[in-house]
Design a protein around this motif. Sequence first.
Motif, PDB file in Angstrom:
ATOM      1  N   ASN A 187     -15.219  -7.471  -4.341  1.00 53.60           N
ATOM      2  CA  ASN A 187     -14.549  -7.552  -3.049  1.00 53.60           C
ATOM      3  C   ASN A 187     -13.165  -8.135  -3.290  1.00 53.60           C
ATOM      4  OD1 ASN A 187     -16.694  -6.637  -1.345  1.00 53.60           O
ATOM      5  ND2 ASN A 187     -17.702  -8.605  -1.683  1.00 53.60           N
ATOM      6  N   LEU A 188     -12.157  -7.538  -2.636  1.00 51.20           N
ATOM      7  CA  LEU A 188     -10.791  -7.980  -2.882  1.00 51.20           C
ATOM      8  C   LEU A 188     -10.642  -9.473  -2.566  1.00 51.20           C
ATOM      9  CD1 LEU A 188      -8.173  -6.947  -3.942  1.00 51.20           C
ATOM     10  CD2 LEU A 188      -7.541  -6.202  -1.639  1.00 51.20           C
ATOM     11  N   TRP A 246       0.818  -1.216   0.000  1.00 49.12           N
ATOM     12  CA  TRP A 246       0.000   0.000   0.000  1.00 49.12           C
ATOM     13  C   TRP A 246       0.852   1.266   0.000  1.00 49.12           C
ATOM     14  CZ3 TRP A 246      -4.629  -0.905  -1.467  1.00 49.12           C
ATOM     15  CH2 TRP A 246      -5.184  -2.165  -1.206  1.00 49.12           C
ATOM     16  N   ARG A 259      -8.713   0.924  -1.596  1.00 47.29           N
ATOM     17  CA  ARG A 259      -9.211   1.045  -0.226  1.00 47.29           C
ATOM     18  C   ARG A 259     -10.116   2.247  -0.219  1.00 47.29           C
ATOM     19  NH1 ARG A 259      -4.927  -0.423   4.465  1.00 47.29           N
ATOM     20  NH2 ARG A 259      -4.453  -2.500   3.700  1.00 47.29           N
ATOM     21  N   SER A 260     -11.394   2.031  -0.127  1.00 47.64           N
ATOM     22  CA  SER A 260     -12.295   3.167  -0.259  1.00 47.64           C
ATOM     23  C   SER A 260     -12.749   3.663   1.089  1.00 47.64           C
ATOM     24  CB  SER A 260     -13.505   2.772  -1.093  1.00 47.64           C
ATOM     25  OG  SER A 260     -14.276   1.866  -0.360  1.00 47.64           O
ATOM     26  N   PRO A 282      -7.247   3.413   5.757  1.00 46.65           N
ATOM     27  CA  PRO A 282      -7.800   2.141   5.299  1.00 46.65           C
ATOM     28  C   PRO A 282      -9.075   1.782   6.047  1.00 46.65           C
ATOM     29  CG  PRO A 282      -5.873   1.804   6.666  1.00 46.65           C
ATOM     30  CD  PRO A 282      -5.978   3.274   6.442  1.00 46.65           C
ATOM     31  N   SER A 283     -10.026   1.273   5.369  1.00 40.48           N
ATOM     32  CA  SER A 283     -11.211   0.739   6.026  1.00 40.48           C
ATOM     33  C   SER A 283     -11.115  -0.775   5.926  1.00 40.48           C
ATOM     34  CB  SER A 283     -12.465   1.224   5.329  1.00 40.48           C
ATOM     35  OG  SER A 283     -12.681   0.463   4.170  1.00 40.48           O
ATOM     36  N   LYS A 284     -12.014  -1.453   6.583  1.00 46.07           N
ATOM     37  CA  LYS A 284     -11.953  -2.906   6.538  1.00 46.07           C
ATOM     38  C   LYS A 284     -12.340  -3.443   5.168  1.00 46.07           C
ATOM     39  CE  LYS A 284     -12.422  -4.301  11.301  1.00 46.07           C
ATOM     40  NZ  LYS A 284     -13.380  -4.660  12.336  1.00 46.07           N
ATOM     41  N   SER A 285     -13.155  -2.667   4.502  1.00 45.80           N
ATOM     42  CA  SER A 285     -13.640  -3.137   3.212  1.00 45.80           C
ATOM     43  C   SER A 285     -12.654  -2.787   2.108  1.00 45.80           C
ATOM     44  CB  SER A 285     -14.982  -2.481   2.929  1.00 45.80           C
ATOM     45  OG  SER A 285     -15.300  -2.592   1.576  1.00 45.80           O
ATOM     46  N   LYS A 286     -12.181  -3.805   1.443  1.00 40.98           N
ATOM     47  CA  LYS A 286     -11.233  -3.575   0.361  1.00 40.98           C
ATOM     48  C   LYS A 286     -11.833  -4.061  -0.948  1.00 40.98           C
ATOM     49  CE  LYS A 286      -7.387  -4.754   3.351  1.00 40.98           C
ATOM     50  NZ  LYS A 286      -6.357  -5.805   3.475  1.00 40.98           N
ATOM     51  N   GLU A 295      -8.242 -11.956  -4.620  1.00 45.12           N
ATOM     52  CA  GLU A 295      -6.901 -12.250  -4.087  1.00 45.12           C
ATOM     53  C   GLU A 295      -6.663 -13.746  -3.963  1.00 45.12           C
ATOM     54  OE1 GLU A 295      -4.566  -8.915  -1.459  1.00 45.12           O
ATOM     55  OE2 GLU A 295      -6.351  -9.839  -0.587  1.00 45.12           O
ATOM     56  N   LYS A 312      -5.949  -2.523  -6.539  1.00 46.60           N
ATOM     57  CA  LYS A 312      -6.656  -2.598  -5.263  1.00 46.60           C
ATOM     58  C   LYS A 312      -7.141  -1.219  -4.847  1.00 46.60           C
ATOM     59  CE  LYS A 312      -3.500  -6.280  -4.199  1.00 46.60           C
ATOM     60  NZ  LYS A 312      -2.284  -6.663  -3.473  1.00 46.60           N
TER      61      LYS A 312
END
Lengths: 462, 462
Positions: free
Chosen positions: B47-48, A97, B67-68, B99-103, B52, B65
Amino acid sequence: MQKPSNAQGTRDFGPEVMRKRDFILQSIRRVFIKYGFEPIETPALENLSTLEGKYGEEGDKLLYKIRSNQDLRSRITDVEDLEKYDDLFNKSKEFQWLPSKSKLGLRYDLTIPFARFVVQHRNDITFPFRRYQIQQVWRGDRPAKGRYREFTQCDADCIGSKSLLHEADLIQIYNEAFSAIGLTSAVVKINHRKFLEALVDELKLDFPVGRFTSTLDKLDKIGEEGVMKELVGYGVDETKCKQLFTIIGNAELTVENLHTFAKAFNNNAIAQEAIDDLEAVLRYLGESKLNIRIELDLSLARGLDYYTGCIFEAIVPDSGMGSISGGGRYDNLTGVFGLKDVSGVGISFGIDRIYEILEAESLWPENLHINATVLICHFDEACQLYGVGVAAELRDAGLQSVVYSENKRISKQFDYASKIGVRHVIVIGESEMESGALTLKDLTLGEQENLSIQEIVTKLAE
Amino acid sequence: MQKPSNAQGTRDFGPEVMRKRDFILQSIRRVFIKYGFEPIETPALENLSTLEGKYGEEGDKLLYKIRSNQDLRSRITDVEDLEKYDDLFNKSKEFQWLPSKSKLGLRYDLTIPFARFVVQHRNDITFPFRRYQIQQVWRGDRPAKGRYREFTQCDADCIGSKSLLHEADLIQIYNEAFSAIGLTSAVVKINHRKFLEALVDELKLDFPVGRFTSTLDKLDKIGEEGVMKELVGYGVDETKCKQLFTIIGNAELTVENLHTFAKAFNNNAIAQEAIDDLEAVLRYLGESKLNIRIELDLSLARGLDYYTGCIFEAIVPDSGMGSISGGGRYDNLTGVFGLKDVSGVGISFGIDRIYEILEAESLWPENLHINATVLICHFDEACQLYGVGVAAELRDAGLQSVVYSENKRISKQFDYASKIGVRHVIVIGESEMESGALTLKDLTLGEQENLSIQEIVTKLAE
């Protein structure tokens, strides 16, 4: 094992939904093409600098931004350095990142990428340039009914000309597209920036036009009283407000109604500019008979800072869906990228909302759910092999066809046909192979007949 | 003012390129549809976790990727908290990258999203399911000739059936698609995983099949000697290597050649499984005459870990372009998402490479560069207004047409027509308006004639 799911606010489209979406898109695309618009596409990935600051504060928040380590990696030319980099990359999750200087963003609309396209390729483009563009856009908005994070925009713009012929063509496009889709209840609302400026001028309001129109834009939601309250709060006196409501209103777009508005404006010179433009549009429309209502709506603003001439919006009254299309003339679209004085006019269709209206009101064309593929059913392996030849003949004649691939009971094969929405099946048994007269079954009508391949082709080609 | 540009490795497509790309995509799409494949679309944003670990180490590096912060924001339901959040967001640039948990990740190919689609919607899908999918994919690869970071994939798969009918249909699709595109010099290479396993078995190699085939895959690049050297390096003795090269080779896919290979394999039982499969494919192909060469190539591997049956690859010899399509049968595509034992087979076309071959060898259809729009030219405003009516009549007859929007000299209008690639212009002057006989000019042939609108419609509709 994680259960797979879509990312929030995104959707899969299966065959049935695709057929419906394609019906809408093809209907609109055909009309665009008929009016001489040519297709372009721009990439989903844009340099972040192209997008940032173009959509206001709120828009910037909703942009999907990407910091790609790829861009960092791609600048490494030495093989050994590349190995070191990859080593680091694999060791440390955090390194993945690490921000690089190159930042990317996802397409947020089709307008700013089009502006970039025009400026970047201005030496290759012949103006006036009529382009259409049908692509996905992404916004990190809170998902809600009819609001997605990934959705399709469908735009037509003519850039590099001030002629009001284009406005007239766009109205014709609205008429033809909504007719083709079956949405003849759609209403196209038209306003003109000069009307809005004339209101501020005539009422001698002493605050920015933008604030005035953003209040006026809420008329649908908060009503005359609400608008009045807000304007009074801004210091406008009540008499002026009342005067405002005697001027603005809805009326069919006709020369007579334009003259009525002119009078209501006391022949204000700024309003007259709007009237001249709209009269020119009406001249270009001529005698053409429209299926949809075209309405002059002096409260329509749609973000005045952007539009400089005619403003368009299309709605389906009582659908509860808000606007299904918007657009207008802009005189400085490409200014943000350094190319001044290029005037253009365009409209954008909201495909998802149109889809939902057609779905809610069951307005889809009758046969849209039918799968046009002919399924070839068979009693055994020899029949299946014979069926492969039949399928080939159908395809040679331009028909869609597929041979059922498994060895299952004939009733299972019919079940399969119904489930995938197929209307016609051909059944091949021993007697059919001998006689060459095949059984054609129409699952919709529940009828069947024995026909030669040639007769089947003739019948289905209809 | 920054000069606008495309993000590295991405491209704009103007009208001419779009026409060419559309020719390729439509040619392939029509064939897919003819063989009963139905369209689906999956979102660009996944969703990542869906992506991945699915494309190997190298693939993971190339994933885009995201990270929103949007996902973080959307989980805030309290209005005051939302205000606080937005306040923070606006204050600190850094916060925007928290970073949020949702990637999220961008679609890397169409295969894994299709697998997710199948698992997620398995209760709504009727198997065997024939789907095609034409969408963009993104890879953060180093840009190079023919390698982009955003490009189009064009896939057809049939899932939920082990029948070799599908393999035969895919070969027919190759044949019809390449014929439609005009690439009859294309060669489709076929191999079978069991041939590769049989090689390892027959040569009694004592190391993993995967390592063997990844060496074999390099045959094109490093030649027999190179492959031999690598295998000897792995401990295979030279006699065995020489034996290998007597077994593998290229030959047209025929029953006779299959039997020749069987002999070379000493009738190895594993090889026989491959031969049985390919004989079944040939039975389904039957007598059909193919325009392209179908070649058995026992060195073709294309990442064996994935394919479990037939393996396909299409090339255009001497184009210097590598493979323009690949595919094969897989028995465990959906296993990664928890759905076991679903067999499928599919192929994927590389649109950009096909484009570049057609471009390099000037293989485009003759009239592809012509803009089918009829441009209506005029001498003054009255003629232009008359022209609007003419345009409407042409459009009603299904023709594309546009009225030149500016008041410029007629020669400038003709210039415009040539520049945008228009072939037919209609010229309207005073005499034309009086007589109703319009001048139709063919810019390609340099001819002109006086015709009524109806005669023009009849002529151009041809």
